[in-house]
Design a protein around this motif. Structure first.
Motif, mmCIF file in Angstrom:
data_model
loop_
_atom_site.group_PDB
_atom_site.id
_atom_site.type_symbol
_atom_site.label_atom_id
_atom_site.label_comp_id
_atom_site.label_asym_id
_atom_site.label_seq_id
_atom_site.Cartn_x
_atom_site.Cartn_y
_atom_site.Cartn_z
ATOM 1 N N ASN A 71 4.576 1.393 -9.475
ATOM 2 C CA ASN A 71 3.204 1.564 -8.857
ATOM 3 C C ASN A 71 2.558 2.690 -9.813
ATOM 4 O O ASN A 71 2.158 3.741 -9.292
ATOM 5 C CB ASN A 71 3.426 2.177 -7.410
ATOM 6 C CG ASN A 71 2.153 2.079 -6.799
ATOM 7 O OD1 ASN A 71 1.133 1.164 -7.028
ATOM 8 N ND2 ASN A 71 1.929 3.148 -5.778
ATOM 9 N N GLY A 72 2.260 2.180 -10.970
ATOM 10 C CA GLY A 72 1.732 2.970 -11.790
ATOM 11 C C GLY A 72 2.525 4.203 -12.585
ATOM 12 O O GLY A 72 3.670 4.229 -12.177
ATOM 13 N N ASP A 73 1.909 5.140 -13.035
ATOM 14 C CA ASP A 73 2.326 6.462 -13.802
ATOM 15 C C ASP A 73 2.713 7.396 -12.663
ATOM 16 O O ASP A 73 2.104 7.486 -11.582
ATOM 17 C CB ASP A 73 1.437 6.873 -14.701
ATOM 18 C CG ASP A 73 1.017 6.101 -15.769
ATOM 19 O OD1 ASP A 73 1.720 5.323 -16.247
ATOM 20 O OD2 ASP A 73 -0.124 6.268 -16.621
ATOM 21 N N GLY A 74 3.867 8.055 -13.061
ATOM 22 C CA GLY A 74 4.384 8.776 -12.353
ATOM 23 C C GLY A 74 5.990 9.099 -12.180
ATOM 24 O O GLY A 74 6.538 8.444 -12.795
ATOM 25 N N ALA A 125 3.323 -0.726 1.859
ATOM 26 C CA ALA A 125 2.248 -0.872 2.637
ATOM 27 C C ALA A 125 1.181 0.020 2.191
ATOM 28 O O ALA A 125 0.000 -0.248 2.054
ATOM 29 C CB ALA A 125 2.395 -1.109 3.990
ATOM 30 N N GLY A 126 1.546 1.401 1.674
ATOM 31 C CA GLY A 126 0.604 2.525 1.683
ATOM 32 C C GLY A 126 0.648 2.882 0.057
ATOM 33 O O GLY A 126 0.281 3.905 -0.466
ATOM 34 N N ARG A 127 0.712 1.709 -0.685
ATOM 35 C CA ARG A 127 0.921 2.145 -2.244
ATOM 36 C C ARG A 127 -0.281 2.685 -3.046
ATOM 37 O O ARG A 127 -0.439 3.222 -3.898
ATOM 38 C CB ARG A 127 1.601 0.903 -3.129
ATOM 39 C CG ARG A 127 0.724 -0.012 -3.362
ATOM 40 C CD ARG A 127 1.134 -1.418 -3.821
ATOM 41 N NE ARG A 127 2.265 -2.201 -3.164
ATOM 42 C CZ ARG A 127 2.927 -2.974 -3.204
ATOM 43 N NH1 ARG A 127 3.082 -3.477 -4.571
ATOM 44 N NH2 ARG A 127 3.762 -3.683 -2.294
ATOM 45 N N GLU A 128 -1.516 2.523 -2.330
ATOM 46 C CA GLU A 128 -2.721 2.891 -2.784
ATOM 47 C C GLU A 128 -2.636 4.397 -2.966
ATOM 48 O O GLU A 128 -3.242 5.085 -3.354
ATOM 49 C CB GLU A 128 -3.973 2.208 -2.260
ATOM 50 C CG GLU A 128 -4.152 2.942 -0.748
ATOM 51 C CD GLU A 128 -3.254 2.329 0.468
ATOM 52 O OE1 GLU A 128 -3.084 2.815 1.580
ATOM 53 O OE2 GLU A 128 -2.370 1.420 -0.132
ATOM 54 N N ALA A 129 -1.825 5.069 -1.801
ATOM 55 C CA ALA A 129 -1.804 6.659 -1.741
ATOM 56 C C ALA A 129 -1.062 7.368 -2.636
ATOM 57 O O ALA A 129 -0.986 8.254 -2.624
ATOM 58 C CB ALA A 129 -1.523 6.614 -0.105
ATOM 59 N N TRP A 130 -0.291 6.560 -3.420
ATOM 60 C CA TRP A 130 0.843 7.275 -4.446
ATOM 61 C C TRP A 130 0.990 6.498 -5.481
ATOM 62 O O TRP A 130 0.453 5.357 -5.837
ATOM 63 C CB TRP A 130 2.045 7.657 -3.508
ATOM 64 C CG TRP A 130 2.569 6.156 -3.268
ATOM 65 C CD1 TRP A 130 2.587 5.606 -1.960
ATOM 66 C CD2 TRP A 130 3.606 5.414 -4.137
ATOM 67 N NE1 TRP A 130 3.316 4.318 -2.067
ATOM 68 C CE2 TRP A 130 3.981 4.188 -3.185
ATOM 69 C CE3 TRP A 130 4.053 5.546 -5.465
ATOM 70 C CZ2 TRP A 130 4.797 3.535 -3.643
ATOM 71 C CZ3 TRP A 130 5.062 4.527 -5.712
ATOM 72 C CH2 TRP A 130 5.531 3.434 -4.966
ATOM 73 N N SER A 131 1.362 7.379 -6.806
ATOM 74 C CA SER A 131 1.936 6.628 -7.806
ATOM 75 C C SER A 131 3.110 6.817 -8.292
ATOM 76 O O SER A 131 3.362 8.054 -8.241
ATOM 77 C CB SER A 131 0.626 7.080 -8.929
ATOM 78 O OG SER A 131 0.614 8.205 -9.226
ATOM 79 N N GLY A 132 3.797 6.053 -9.116
ATOM 80 C CA GLY A 132 5.153 6.413 -9.558
ATOM 81 C C GLY A 132 5.894 5.144 -9.389
ATOM 82 O O GLY A 132 5.431 4.167 -9.240
#
Length: 411
Positions: A71-74, A125-132
């Motif tokens: 889910n993106g950088d992190g 379900a809440g992946r818009e709230a974190w990255s990595g």
């Protein structure tokens, strides 16, 4: 003011499908599987991970499962649940008790799998709230100390992203709703040792013609109890338990050998080595005193490592748990004598936090005799007891602990 991780964790777990999680837990509890035989359990977990959008692989190190969600950088955060049950005949009387004679989820690993499945779904379900990146691991064979090492040896960190931090938790006795964090040593090392005493067999009516290994084994069992009481400093923590003594076939036959199996628990490598040396010396001395024809065979078997939390990682997770559940629910129980193979997943010195979730139903805790915590803990069913039955009220909080811990580490 609560941190962003705590607020997000509460948001993502506000509407957990508790009824579905309970059904999932009951199903796992009804169908326990021994170490490295967790085929059904692994399949059930893998199905939930795939449905939540994780790239999921089965059969790692035998029956291990890994699910990856990029889910993106992190940072890469590993969440782990062990899956195996125990050779224990269940006596809880629960309507969802084990359907397999002689097997039971007596250590809460079914609860751990349910917590992991719930956290996987909430974080996805809440992946818009974190990255990595999340690496979720369903680990086999914790009870034998083999599963974590087998998964690593099977290329866990070559085939999947290598984690920056690892998080794990375990259900334990205590009034449901407490979270035990220790920033440093939290679990002890464990070592199994087998001893074979060689005697000379003979007829029970003529013991003078034999060298009775049963008598020698009995002296040995008794003398071994002095290792901790007389050879380990009072400030050190150590336990020696003789768990099995086997000898003979009939009452009137003096056998040719006796076998003893024991377990040593220590909180330092120096004490472990001192105890093993003492066990070898005492075994040799007792056998020599009895006139045994051969020296005893002393075999050091399976071992569990020390579990030592990275202090900063544990502090961050404990802090977010205090925000989510209230500061009074987080406590430092200090090092326990139990053991785990979770540190084997931290191959190469990866930092990790491992904590406890108390799970005794409040009615059971309140009814237990005793005036203080220690007395009550000795009276309620513990892990590995045939009566061990975690409170289902811990299902949602156990998901929340993993979600909030992961969010404290992710971007």
């Amino acid at each position: 003011m609560t941190s962003p991780a705590a607020r997000t964790a509460l948001d993502l777990t506000a509407d957990l499908p508790v009824s579905a999680l309970e059904d999932f837990y009951r199903d796992l509890h009804r169908h326990p599987e021994l170490s490295l035989e967790e085929h059904r359990t692994a399949g059930k977990l893998a199905e939930r991970l795939r449905r939540a959008g994780y790239e999921t692989t089965e059969g790692i190190g035998g029956t291990g499962v890994a699910g990856v969600l990029r889910n993106g950088d992190g940072p890469v955060v590993l969440l782990r649940a062990d899956m195996d049950a125990l050779p224990v005949q269940e006596e809880t009387g629960l309507p969802y008790a084990s359907k397999t004679a002689g097997l039971m989820h007596a250590c809460g690993h079914d609860l751990h799998v349910t917590w992991l499945a719930g956290a996987a779904e909430a974080l996805s379900a809440g992946r818009e709230a974190w990255s990595g990146t999340l690496l979720l691991v369903g680990q086999p064979a914790e009870e034998t100390g083999l599963g974590a090492a087998r998964m690593v040896a099977d290329g866990l960190y070559e085939r999947f992203p290598r984690p920056d931090v690892l998080l794990g938790q375990h259900a334990v006795p205590g009034p449901a709703g407490l979270y035990g964090h220790t920033p440093g040593l939290i679990l002890s090392a464990s070592t199994d040792i087998d001893i074979v005493v060689h005697g000379v067999g003979g007829h029970g009516s003529r013991p003078e013609t034999a060298v009775d290994p049963v008598v020698t084994a009995c002296f040995l069992v008794t003398r071994l109890q002095t290792v901790v009481s007389r050879e380990i400093a009072a400030g050190e923590s150590a336990v020696l338990t003789v768990g099995r003594v086997e000898a003979g076939t009939r009452p009137n036959i003096i056998p040719a050998e006796a076998r003893i199996s024991l377990n040593v628990r220590t909180q330092s490598e120096q004490v472990r080595e001192r105890m093993i040396a003492a066990i070898r010396r005492i075994a040799a001395g007792e056998c020599a005193a009895a006139g045994c024809p051969r020296e005893p065979e002393v075999t050091v078997g399976e071992s569990f490592p020390l579990t030592v939390n990275d202090a900063e990682t544990d502090r961050r997770v404990a802090a977010v748990h205090g925000e989510v559940f209230g500061a009074a629910t987080v406590l430092d129980p200090g090092p326990a004598m139990g053991s785990e193979d979770f540190p084997h997943l931290a191959a190469g010195g990866l930092p990790y936090a491992y904590w406890f979730v108390t799970a005794t139903p409040h009615e059971v805790w309140d009814a237990a005799p005793g005036d203080d915590l220690t007395q009550k803990l000795g009276a309620v069913p513990s892990n590995h007891s045939p009566h061990f039955a975690p409170d289902l009220s811990t299902l949602a909080p156990g998901v929340r602990t993993l979600v909030s811990g992961a969010l404290a580490m992710l971007g």
